[in-house]
Design an enzyme around this catalytic site. Structure first.
Site, PDB file in Angstrom:
ATOM      1  N   GLU A  80     -42.048  32.612  13.544  1.00 38.33           N
ATOM      2  CA  GLU A  80     -41.095  33.497  12.880  1.00 38.33           C
ATOM      3  C   GLU A  80     -40.368  32.707  11.812  1.00 38.33           C
ATOM      4  O   GLU A  80     -39.797  31.650  12.077  1.00 38.33           O
ATOM      5  CB  GLU A  80     -40.089  34.123  13.838  1.00 38.33           C
ATOM      6  CG  GLU A  80     -39.161  35.087  13.099  1.00 38.33           C
ATOM      7  CD  GLU A  80     -38.302  35.960  13.979  1.00 38.33           C
ATOM      8  OE1 GLU A  80     -37.295  36.483  13.487  1.00 38.33           O
ATOM      9  OE2 GLU A  80     -38.633  36.117  15.179  1.00 38.33           O
ATOM     10  N   ASP A 110     -37.033  24.201   5.153  1.00 37.68           N
ATOM     11  CA  ASP A 110     -37.597  25.195   4.237  1.00 37.68           C
ATOM     12  C   ASP A 110     -38.997  25.603   4.710  1.00 37.68           C
ATOM     13  O   ASP A 110     -39.884  24.766   4.869  1.00 37.68           O
ATOM     14  CB  ASP A 110     -37.669  24.565   2.842  1.00 37.68           C
ATOM     15  CG  ASP A 110     -38.265  25.479   1.786  1.00 37.68           C
ATOM     16  OD1 ASP A 110     -38.591  26.628   2.092  1.00 37.68           O
ATOM     17  OD2 ASP A 110     -38.401  25.011   0.632  1.00 37.68           O
ATOM     18  N   ASP A 165     -33.994  37.775   2.802  1.00 33.37           N
ATOM     19  CA  ASP A 165     -33.017  38.134   1.768  1.00 33.37           C
ATOM     20  C   ASP A 165     -33.709  38.928   0.664  1.00 33.37           C
ATOM     21  O   ASP A 165     -34.681  38.450   0.069  1.00 33.37           O
ATOM     22  CB  ASP A 165     -32.406  36.851   1.182  1.00 33.37           C
ATOM     23  CG  ASP A 165     -31.164  37.109   0.358  1.00 33.37           C
ATOM     24  OD1 ASP A 165     -31.084  38.164  -0.300  1.00 33.37           O
ATOM     25  OD2 ASP A 165     -30.258  36.256   0.359  1.00 33.37           O
ATOM     26  N   LYS A 185     -30.536  41.952  -6.929  1.00 33.07           N
ATOM     27  CA  LYS A 185     -30.324  41.973  -8.379  1.00 33.07           C
ATOM     28  C   LYS A 185     -31.600  41.548  -9.103  1.00 33.07           C
ATOM     29  O   LYS A 185     -32.268  40.597  -8.701  1.00 33.07           O
ATOM     30  CB  LYS A 185     -29.167  41.044  -8.755  1.00 33.07           C
ATOM     31  CG  LYS A 185     -27.815  41.516  -8.235  1.00 33.07           C
ATOM     32  CD  LYS A 185     -26.708  40.579  -8.663  1.00 33.07           C
ATOM     33  CE  LYS A 185     -25.367  41.072  -8.127  1.00 33.07           C
ATOM     34  NZ  LYS A 185     -24.252  40.157  -8.516  1.00 33.07           N
ATOM     35  N   ASP A 219     -34.871  46.185   5.084  1.00 30.41           N
ATOM     36  CA  ASP A 219     -34.077  47.404   4.958  1.00 30.41           C
ATOM     37  C   ASP A 219     -33.747  47.689   3.494  1.00 30.41           C
ATOM     38  O   ASP A 219     -32.814  48.437   3.194  1.00 30.41           O
ATOM     39  CB  ASP A 219     -32.780  47.306   5.786  1.00 30.41           C
ATOM     40  CG  ASP A 219     -31.830  46.238   5.273  1.00 30.41           C
ATOM     41  OD1 ASP A 219     -32.283  45.356   4.509  1.00 30.41           O
ATOM     42  OD2 ASP A 219     -30.638  46.287   5.625  1.00 30.41           O
ATOM     43  N   PHE A 236     -28.022  42.990  12.996  1.00 28.65           N
ATOM     44  CA  PHE A 236     -28.194  43.167  11.557  1.00 28.65           C
ATOM     45  C   PHE A 236     -28.765  44.554  11.255  1.00 28.65           C
ATOM     46  O   PHE A 236     -28.293  45.258  10.371  1.00 28.65           O
ATOM     47  CB  PHE A 236     -29.131  42.078  11.029  1.00 28.65           C
ATOM     48  CG  PHE A 236     -29.412  42.169   9.552  1.00 28.65           C
ATOM     49  CD1 PHE A 236     -28.581  41.529   8.645  1.00 28.65           C
ATOM     50  CD2 PHE A 236     -30.493  42.879   9.067  1.00 28.65           C
ATOM     51  CE1 PHE A 236     -28.845  41.610   7.273  1.00 28.65           C
ATOM     52  CE2 PHE A 236     -30.761  42.964   7.708  1.00 28.65           C
ATOM     53  CZ  PHE A 236     -29.927  42.319   6.814  1.00 28.65           C
TER      54      PHE A 236
END
Length: 240
Positions: free
Chosen positions: A65, A117, A140, A144, A176, A215
Site C-alpha cells: 500500500e 518516497d 493527494d 489546482k 474522492d 478520511f
C-alpha cells in the site's frame, strides 16, 4: 569508469514530488511507537533490492500500500489476510507511528513499513514482479491545475508499478476527486501493462476489503463522491 560514465549510470534526480512533508507533530504515543517499534516493523531505505523472503522469514504472496496515511486500511487488510505479507510505504511519520501502534496491538507478523518516497522504493528496493497486489487509496489530488504535474499517477509511475507487480496481479485505487479519477483512468488505460477490470464504465464498486476510513467518512459528509478503479497486470504486447 570516467566521471561522465558515473553520471550517466546514476539514477536520474527527481525534481517534482507528489507529496510535501507536513509539519504536524507525532503524538507522544506515536513517537514512542516510532522509537520502540520501528526495529520490529520498520525497513530502512538504502537503495538496495530487498530480500523479501528473508525480511518476512517465509515465502508468501505480497501486497503493497502506497501512501497509507494513518494506516487504517492497511492494518485491516493485514489482519484479515495473515497468509499475505504486507508492505506499507508512507512519508509522514505520525501516520507511520499510528500504524506501528496498531500493528503491535494486533500482534501482526505479516507487516513491514518503509518511511520513504514510494517512487524510489519502487525503483530501487522492490524486486521486479515481487508483488501480487498494490493499493493506492486517496492520493493527494493536487486539484489546482498548476499542481497537476505533482499527481502521483503519471505514465512513468504507472510503469514502475507494472515493474513490481507480477503478471496476473491487481492494482486497486480510490479517490474522492472526480477529475483525478478521470486522470487515473486515462493514464492507466493507456498503459500496455494493465487491463481495466471494468472496461465499460472504467470504475468498480468499492471493494469490501477497503474499509471506510475517517478520511472517507469526512468526504461523504462534505458530499464528495468516491471512485474506485481496479486493474489487472498483463503481459505487455511487444511492439510490431
Amino acid at each position: 569508469m570516467t566521471e561522465d560514465d558515473a553520471r550517466s549510470s546514476a539514477p536520474s534526480r527527481r525534481t517534482i514530488r507528489s507529496f510535501v512533508i507536513r509539519g504536524g507533530r507525532a503524538t507522544a504515543a506515536q513517537q514512542r511507537a516510532l522509537d520502540d517499534l520501528w526495529p520490529r516493523y520498520g525497513v530502512e531505505f538504502n537503495g538496495q533490492p530487498l530480500d523479501l523472503d528473508q525480511l518476512f522469514g517465509r515465502r508468501a504472496p505480497r501486497m503493497l500500500e502506497i501512501g497509507f496515511g494513518a494506516g487504517e486500511a492497511l492494518l485491516a487488510f493485514a489482519e484479515k489476510h495473515p497468509e499475505l505479507d504486507c508492505i506499507g510505504v508512507e512519508v509522514h511519520k505520525p501516520g507511520v507511528g499510528h500504524l506501528l501502534l496498531g500493528a503491535y496491538t494486533a500482534g501482526l507478523q505479516n507487516l513491514r513499513v518503509i518511511c520513504h518516497d514510494a517512487v524510489e522504493v519502487l525503483q530501487q528496493q522492490l524486486p521486479p514482479g515481487s508483488l501480487q497486489l498494490i493499493h493506492i487509496f486517496f492520493p493527494d489530488p493536487w486539484h489546482k491545475k498548476r499542481h497537476h504535474k505533482r499527481r502521483l499517477i503519471q505514465p512513468e509511475f504507472v510503469e514502475l508499478l507494472a515493474q513490481s507487480l507480477a503478471v496476473g496481479g491487481t492494482l486497486r485505487l480510490a479517490t474522492d476527486w472526480e477529475h483525478y479519477a478521470m486522470h487515473m483512468r486515462e493514464v492507466i488505460d493507456a498503459s500496455p501493462s494493465f487491463a481495466n477490470e471494468a472496461p465499460d464504465t472504467g470504475f468498480v464498486a468499492r471493494n469490501e476489503e477497503r474499509p471506510v476510513t475517517r478520511f472517507e467518512r469526512r468526504g461523504h459528509r462534505l458530499g464528495h463522491g468516491v471512485w474506485d478503479l481496479s486493474y489487472r497486470r498483463i503481459a505487455a504486447t511487444p511492439s510490431a
